[in-house]
Design an enzyme around this catalytic site. Structure first.
Site, mmCIF file in Angstrom:
data_model
loop_
_atom_site.group_PDB
_atom_site.id
_atom_site.type_symbol
_atom_site.label_atom_id
_atom_site.label_comp_id
_atom_site.label_asym_id
_atom_site.label_seq_id
_atom_site.Cartn_x
_atom_site.Cartn_y
_atom_site.Cartn_z
ATOM 1 N N CYS A 176 50.627 14.048 -57.240
ATOM 2 C CA CYS A 176 50.560 13.241 -56.019
ATOM 3 C C CYS A 176 50.120 14.155 -54.879
ATOM 4 O O CYS A 176 49.568 15.232 -55.123
ATOM 5 C CB CYS A 176 51.879 12.539 -55.730
ATOM 6 N N ASP A 212 52.825 5.420 -51.896
ATOM 7 C CA ASP A 212 53.536 6.603 -51.418
ATOM 8 C C ASP A 212 54.682 6.160 -50.510
ATOM 9 O O ASP A 212 54.447 5.606 -49.442
ATOM 10 C CB ASP A 212 52.579 7.519 -50.664
ATOM 11 N N ARG A 244 56.661 10.793 -55.330
ATOM 12 C CA ARG A 244 56.190 10.067 -56.505
ATOM 13 C C ARG A 244 56.128 10.916 -57.767
ATOM 14 O O ARG A 244 56.657 10.525 -58.809
ATOM 15 C CB ARG A 244 54.797 9.467 -56.242
#
Length: 162
Positions: free
Chosen positions: A7, A117, A13
């Protein structure tokens, strides 16, 4: 088999994906790691991500430091799964030699869109991202099992509440 989740900052994440994936895997032959394309030096897992992982998986990632993605990681990994198509494209542009094993997670499991996100959001926003990751990683294991014959454990998914 090594799976790398990527990420942006490696605090939300990808660390949740790594923890979920490794909690499902029954074998040492298949393991997940995570990294970020632009983590802030010295940053650690976000408090909401750490809270969800400890509550759902009984793993403490609260002091886990963010990891910078490196070419060596790409080289040593069998499958690289990004949280967004944009991150996939950035990696493929910078490291074209590894493009054959870089996919957006949703793309790889046959879904559309990106993993949202949750950075800076409420715990409810994180819960939605966590649940999305959990669902996509379940699909990922089904695909890996079908593609490579690995066994998986899904019993923890039954009756799981986020």
């Amino acid at each position: 088999m090594k799976v790398l989740f990527v990420c942006t900052g490696n605090t939300c994440r990808s660390v949740m994906a790594e923890a979920i994936f490794n909690s499902i895997s029954e074998t040492e032959d298949i393991k997940a790691y995570s990294a970020g394309v632009s983590p802030i030096p010295g940053s650690i897992a976000s408090s909401h991500a750490a809270e969800l992982v400890v509550n759902n998986l009984n793993q403490n990632i609260s002091s886990r430091k963010a990891v910078q993605l490196t070419e060596e990681m790409l080289k040593e990994t069998d499958l690289i799964l990004t949280m967004t198509e944009y991150i996939r494209d950035v990696i493929n542009f910078k490291y074209p030699a590894y493009s054959h094993k870089v996919y957006a997670l949703n793309q790889y499991v046959g879904e559309k869109g990106d993993i949202i996100d949750p950075y800076g959001g409420s715990v409810d926003v994180y819960k939605k991202t966590y649940k999305d990751l959990e669902n996509k990683i379940f699909l990922l294991f089904k695909k890996i099992k079908g593609d490579r014959g690995y066994r998986l454990t899904i019993s923890f998914l039954i009756n799981m509440e986020v």
